[in-house]
Design a protein around this motif. Sequence first.
Motif, PDB file in Angstrom:
ATOM      1  N   VAL A  23       0.134  85.085  90.718  1.00 56.02           N
ATOM      2  CA  VAL A  23       0.649  85.986  91.755  1.00 56.02           C
ATOM      3  C   VAL A  23      -0.075  85.742  93.074  1.00 56.02           C
ATOM      4  O   VAL A  23      -1.197  85.228  93.104  1.00 56.02           O
ATOM      5  CB  VAL A  23       0.510  87.486  91.380  1.00 56.02           C
ATOM      6  N   ASP A  24       0.604  86.128  94.122  1.00 53.26           N
ATOM      7  CA  ASP A  24       0.030  86.089  95.460  1.00 53.26           C
ATOM      8  C   ASP A  24      -1.224  86.969  95.459  1.00 53.26           C
ATOM      9  O   ASP A  24      -1.189  88.096  94.986  1.00 53.26           O
ATOM     10  CB  ASP A  24       1.077  86.653  96.436  1.00 53.26           C
ATOM     11  N   ARG A  25      -2.300  86.407  95.991  1.00 49.82           N
ATOM     12  CA  ARG A  25      -3.563  87.156  95.993  1.00 49.82           C
ATOM     13  C   ARG A  25      -3.410  88.553  96.613  1.00 49.82           C
ATOM     14  O   ARG A  25      -4.034  89.514  96.176  1.00 49.82           O
ATOM     15  CB  ARG A  25      -4.590  86.333  96.770  1.00 49.82           C
ATOM     16  N   ARG A  26      -2.546  88.675  97.604  1.00 46.28           N
ATOM     17  CA  ARG A  26      -2.410  89.967  98.283  1.00 46.28           C
ATOM     18  C   ARG A  26      -1.738  91.025  97.419  1.00 46.28           C
ATOM     19  O   ARG A  26      -1.695  92.198  97.765  1.00 46.28           O
ATOM     20  CB  ARG A  26      -1.644  89.795  99.596  1.00 46.28           C
ATOM     21  N   HIS A  27      -1.183  90.619  96.280  1.00 46.31           N
ATOM     22  CA  HIS A  27      -0.568  91.588  95.372  1.00 46.31           C
ATOM     23  C   HIS A  27      -1.349  91.719  94.077  1.00 46.31           C
ATOM     24  O   HIS A  27      -0.836  92.218  93.085  1.00 46.31           O
ATOM     25  CB  HIS A  27       0.886  91.180  95.069  1.00 46.31           C
ATOM     26  N   ALA A  28      -2.588  91.251  94.099  1.00 48.26           N
ATOM     27  CA  ALA A  28      -3.341  91.186  92.842  1.00 48.26           C
ATOM     28  C   ALA A  28      -4.427  92.253  92.732  1.00 48.26           C
ATOM     29  O   ALA A  28      -5.166  92.278  91.746  1.00 48.26           O
ATOM     30  CB  ALA A  28      -3.962  89.799  92.687  1.00 48.26           C
ATOM     31  N   GLU A 164     -11.345  90.633  96.144  1.00 46.04           N
ATOM     32  CA  GLU A 164     -10.195  90.213  96.950  1.00 46.04           C
ATOM     33  C   GLU A 164     -10.692  89.566  98.252  1.00 46.04           C
ATOM     34  O   GLU A 164     -10.140  88.558  98.713  1.00 46.04           O
ATOM     35  CB  GLU A 164      -9.365  91.461  97.272  1.00 46.04           C
ATOM     36  N   THR A 174      -3.132  82.063  95.535  1.00 46.28           N
ATOM     37  CA  THR A 174      -2.591  82.682  94.312  1.00 46.28           C
ATOM     38  C   THR A 174      -3.685  82.746  93.260  1.00 46.28           C
ATOM     39  O   THR A 174      -4.640  81.968  93.276  1.00 46.28           O
ATOM     40  CB  THR A 174      -1.411  81.870  93.729  1.00 46.28           C
ATOM     41  N   ARG A 180       0.697  93.421  86.216  1.00 45.21           N
ATOM     42  CA  ARG A 180       0.639  94.884  86.257  1.00 45.21           C
ATOM     43  C   ARG A 180       1.686  95.430  85.279  1.00 45.21           C
ATOM     44  O   ARG A 180       2.798  94.910  85.201  1.00 45.21           O
ATOM     45  CB  ARG A 180       0.974  95.361  87.666  1.00 45.21           C
ATOM     46  N   ARG A 182       4.475  97.952  83.911  1.00 43.62           N
ATOM     47  CA  ARG A 182       5.437  98.955  84.362  1.00 43.62           C
ATOM     48  C   ARG A 182       5.549  99.947  83.224  1.00 43.62           C
ATOM     49  O   ARG A 182       5.983  99.578  82.113  1.00 43.62           O
ATOM     50  CB  ARG A 182       6.787  98.266  84.535  1.00 43.62           C
ATOM     51  N   GLU A 222       2.149 100.459  87.183  1.00 47.46           N
ATOM     52  CA  GLU A 222       3.264 100.879  88.031  1.00 47.46           C
ATOM     53  C   GLU A 222       4.015 101.939  87.225  1.00 47.46           C
ATOM     54  O   GLU A 222       4.355 101.707  86.067  1.00 47.46           O
ATOM     55  CB  GLU A 222       4.163  99.675  88.300  1.00 47.46           C
TER      56      GLU A 222
END
Length: 415
Positions: A23-28, A164, A174, A180, A182, A222
Amino acid sequence: MTPLEDAQEFVLGQCPPKQPVDVDRRHAAGLVLAAPVVSTEVVPPFDNTAVDGYAVRAADVATADDTPVDLVVVGEIAAGAAPDRVLGEGEAIRIMTGAPLPEGCDAVVMVEDSERLGADASGVERVRLTAAVPVGAAVRGAGDDVRVGDEMFPAGVRITPAIEAVLASVNAQTVTVFPRLRVAVLSTGDELVDDGSPLQMGQIRESNKTMLAGMLAEAGCEVVDLGVVRDDELELERVLRTAAEDCDAIVSSGGVSMGDYDVVKAVLGRIAEMTWMQIAMKPAKPFAFGTLRRPDGGRVPIFGLPGNPVSSLVSFELMARPALRRMMGHARLSRTSIVAVADSDFARTPDGKVHFARVNGEFGDDGRYHVRPVGAQGSHQLSATASADAMAVIPDGEGLPVGADVAVLLLGDAS
Ligand code: AMP
Ligand code: MG
């Protein structure tokens, strides 16, 4: 009754970690690394100064502790700028924290140890330096934080804000993490009102789902809010089947107690592979766990928590949260446990169960954590439990006297 450890082991065994994803680091944020992160860049990327001051040759200021030394200021380097000349003997360059060191310089004298002398008649600017510095003073070497090829974080580490930041510092775009979860949450019962309308006789306000949704979010999931489902078999079946299609787990509260006919039992018993348990603990003795087959053949765990609000909370803490953490790849599944001091007695009678008393605690002058029970311990009395800091584990028996060592699980620890 099933011993708590057996019940936990049974549930954990059916909640394996999810397949890792990139995943993109900014969403991790908050996710757990499934593979180590190896740096491909150095931090810092160049030798730079740790202070605002003057880049010098240490040899030029060797006597400055006794007699101030005057050097010619031949330039200035701000953070973000590149040096444009080599520092010569008898020279200094004004330099700001984080700026790259010019060639020729081997130390930095901080601005507090300097005095600006200004320019003389021929326009030559000088600075008076009042402190000697050793070679390397205030120099941050390239790569002294991270070098190329360093394994910075092993698998199993949860990505905190600081981690982060380190990932950003080495331009890791990434990361390979456990995804995460759900998680769908619902509460069941015809008596529950959640729309703010006046209560009719027999009705109560819904509270568990509100709590469980928040606890799920705190656990890093989530949350998919399925609302209050009436005691209606068809409706409950439809809601559960839909949730199983796009959620990784389902948490429901209510309708798992022993004895009475309950819609939750009827529906889950029919559409899922359920195990109905009486766990040897108080509160939260009734508990149901099972899996619901989704159309693609996968299995979605369902946690059937008891309806009494305090039981719901304790059941989530001890049964659902560790399992959800396992699915999210965490190495440590349960809350931090420490041995505390009982500041009041924890009286109880033998009943074959381990009791979880909700407590407030604080560290005393002796450096130990001291706990006392929150006011009301009834399983419907959530208001007292709501502000508990920890749960004290009171083993089966006659309870514990004042001053005894007592194991507690610290709530609200986010690791
Ligand atoms: P049950 O487990 O459904 O037999 O419910 C046990 C007790 O918890 C009953 O007093 C219910 O009214 C209460 N209860 C069940 N679900 C909720 C909820 N979502 N919010 C507040 N109380 C609940
Ligand atoms: Mg009910």
